[in-house]
Write an enzyme that holds these catalytic residues in place. Structure first.
Site, PDB file in Angstrom:
ATOM      1  N   GLY A 158       0.831  -1.200   0.000  1.00  0.00           N
ATOM      2  CA  GLY A 158       0.000   0.000   0.000  1.00  0.00           C
ATOM      3  C   GLY A 158       0.862   1.244   0.000  1.00  0.00           C
ATOM      4  CG  LEU A 159       3.951   3.792  -2.590  1.00  0.00           C
ATOM      5  CD1 LEU A 159       5.016   3.249  -1.642  1.00  0.00           C
ATOM      6  CD2 LEU A 159       4.520   3.918  -3.998  1.00  0.00           C
ATOM      7  N   GLY A 160       0.315   4.597  -0.248  1.00  0.00           N
ATOM      8  CA  GLY A 160      -0.335   5.887  -0.082  1.00  0.00           C
ATOM      9  C   GLY A 160       0.651   6.884   0.495  1.00  0.00           C
ATOM     10  NE  ARG A 161      -2.548  12.435   1.258  1.00  0.00           N
ATOM     11  CZ  ARG A 161      -3.658  11.944   0.703  1.00  0.00           C
ATOM     12  NH1 ARG A 161      -4.049  10.710   0.959  1.00  0.00           N
ATOM     13  NH2 ARG A 161      -4.383  12.709  -0.103  1.00  0.00           N
ATOM     14  CG  ASP A 181      -1.336   0.994  -3.990  1.00  0.00           C
ATOM     15  OD1 ASP A 181      -2.373   0.786  -4.641  1.00  0.00           O
ATOM     16  OD2 ASP A 181      -1.271   1.802  -3.036  1.00  0.00           O
ATOM     17  CB  THR A 241       2.162   1.285  11.453  1.00  0.00           C
ATOM     18  OG1 THR A 241       2.534   1.442  10.071  1.00  0.00           O
ATOM     19  CG2 THR A 241       3.353   0.820  12.260  1.00  0.00           C
ATOM     20  CB  ALA A 242      -2.094   0.080   7.948  1.00  0.00           C
ATOM     21  NE  ARG A 243      -8.162   1.999  10.710  1.00  0.00           N
ATOM     22  CZ  ARG A 243      -7.535   3.121  11.047  1.00  0.00           C
ATOM     23  NH1 ARG A 243      -6.260   3.079  11.376  1.00  0.00           N
ATOM     24  NH2 ARG A 243      -8.176   4.274  11.052  1.00  0.00           N
ATOM     25  CG  ASP A 267       0.665   1.544  16.331  1.00  0.00           C
ATOM     26  OD1 ASP A 267       0.992   1.720  17.531  1.00  0.00           O
ATOM     27  OD2 ASP A 267      -0.072   2.323  15.701  1.00  0.00           O
ATOM     28  CD  GLU A 272      -6.372  -1.090  17.209  1.00  0.00           C
ATOM     29  OE1 GLU A 272      -6.784   0.097  17.176  1.00  0.00           O
ATOM     30  OE2 GLU A 272      -5.380  -1.466  16.585  1.00  0.00           O
ATOM     31  CG  HIS A 301      -4.330   2.510  16.653  1.00  0.00           C
ATOM     32  ND1 HIS A 301      -5.393   1.886  16.062  1.00  0.00           N
ATOM     33  CD2 HIS A 301      -3.947   3.476  15.770  1.00  0.00           C
ATOM     34  CE1 HIS A 301      -5.643   2.435  14.879  1.00  0.00           C
ATOM     35  NE2 HIS A 301      -4.775   3.411  14.691  1.00  0.00           N
TER      36      HIS A 301
END
Length: 339
Positions: A158-161, A181, A241-243, A267, A272, A301
């Site tokens: 996943g190459l978002g921001r 991605d 570190t995403a979801r 994370d 959660e 998180h």
């Protein structure tokens, strides 16, 4: 024009002076109850009837909540992920949904690469060993975790921001960075000077470190399971570190127990905070079971967290609400269709 009213139900900040300055005098701002505790169900019908805009951070926005706001026009999720919002129910009412995609980018990218480095340099391993009873001998340890960066493939899913920021950081440390991605056009790899995998299987096969950066959607839930983890090189490290919904914890535990996965940094987890009884992997982690020594690190998180990120959440959420509710722009609007 009639005055607009925006509700921030969680009272996250001590006052609304900054929000008022950004939104302007034509907008009334209402806060919830005690900080972080006000819930949508606690609001009176009289208050709900006045609300044009809703700022949501931790709350879930479900159809029965939406039904309480007859005038609601805009919902801004005060964060990147918008899985807490029922977008279909909002769309059915013509309510515009927005997020804040550009806060915490540096923090989460730093956190992801820090988790990878802490595992791959043996920092977590030695931290655990040196506080054992008795402490380990004062010397280095040969362990599958420890490898030079430049011999490792660093896979970005996943190459978002945030994924892009993590890729550039990993590249700076000397990792051989590739991403997968399917939603990005050709040439992104060349612009960033990194490699591109054309399938998830291809990414997995070359990822000595896998860093997950996908949102929670219908397409990403369970994306990384037993099959995908088995395709990683022997001794790989997995960072999320995403979801939490994108990574199968059962499969990760099995991979760690077998030794095929050398280590993991989490994370996020699927639910959660973790419900009791907690997942067996978290039980083993909390109990400091010897087979996990130095191989797992968990943060709650919190990858986004800095004082600066909290300030960004506040200002960028208000700016997004102003742009969409007051000025009629399309800033950070999330389309209702597709996941």
């Amino acid at each position: 024009m009639a005055r607009l009213t925006v509700l921030e139900p969680e009272a996250m900040y001590p006052d609304t002076r900054l929000e008022q300055e950004i939104l302007g005098p034509e907008v009334e701002i209402i806060r919830g109850g005690a900080p972080h505790t006000g819930t949508l169900d606690m609001l009176s019908d009289e208050v709900c009837a006045r609300i044009d805009g809703l700022l949501i951070f931790r709350h879930w926005l479900k159809p029965h909540h939406i039904a309480r706001f007859p005038k609601l026009k805009v919902v801004v999720r005060m964060g990147v992920g918008y899985d807490r919002l029922d977008r279909a129910a909002c769309a059915a009412r013509g309510i515009t949904v927005c997020n804040v995609p550009d806060y915490g980018t540096m923090e989460v990218a730093d956190h992801a690469v820090s988790l990878a480095l802490a595992l791959r340099r043996g920092i977590i391993l030695h931290h655990d060993l040196q506080r054992a009873t008795p402490p380990a001998p004062w010397r280095y340890v040969d362990h599958p975790l420890i490898r030079r960066a430049e011999v490792q493939g660093f896979g970005i899913l996943g190459l978002g921001r945030i994924g892009t920021a993590a890729a550039l950081r990993a590249k700076a440390f000397g990792f051989k960075v590739r991403f997968f991605d399917p939603f990005l056009p050709n040439g992104v790899d060349r612009a960033l000077g990194i490699g591109r995998a054309h399938s998830l299987a291809e990414l997995m096969a070359g990822s000595d470190v896998l860093s997950i950066h996908v949102p929670d959607t219908r397409l990403t839930r369970g994306l990384v399971g037993a099959k995908e983890l088995a395709a990683l090189p022997e001794g790989a490290v997995v960072v999320n570190t995403a979801r939490g919904t994108s990574l199968d914890l059962d499969a990760l535990e099995a991979g760690l127990r077998s030794g095929r996965i050398a280590g993991a940094g989490l994370d996020v987890i699927p639910v959660e905070p973790p419900p009791e009884p907690v997942h067996p992997l978290l039980q083993a982690y909390r109990a400091r079971e010897p087979w996990l020594t130095g191989r797992l690190v968990v943060t709650p998180h919190s990858a986004f967290h800095t004082p600066q990120a909290w300030a960004d959440i506040r200002s960028k959420s208000a700016e997004t609400m102003r742009d969409v509710l007051v000025r009629g722009l399309r800033t950070n609007v999330i389309p209702p269709e597709g996941d």
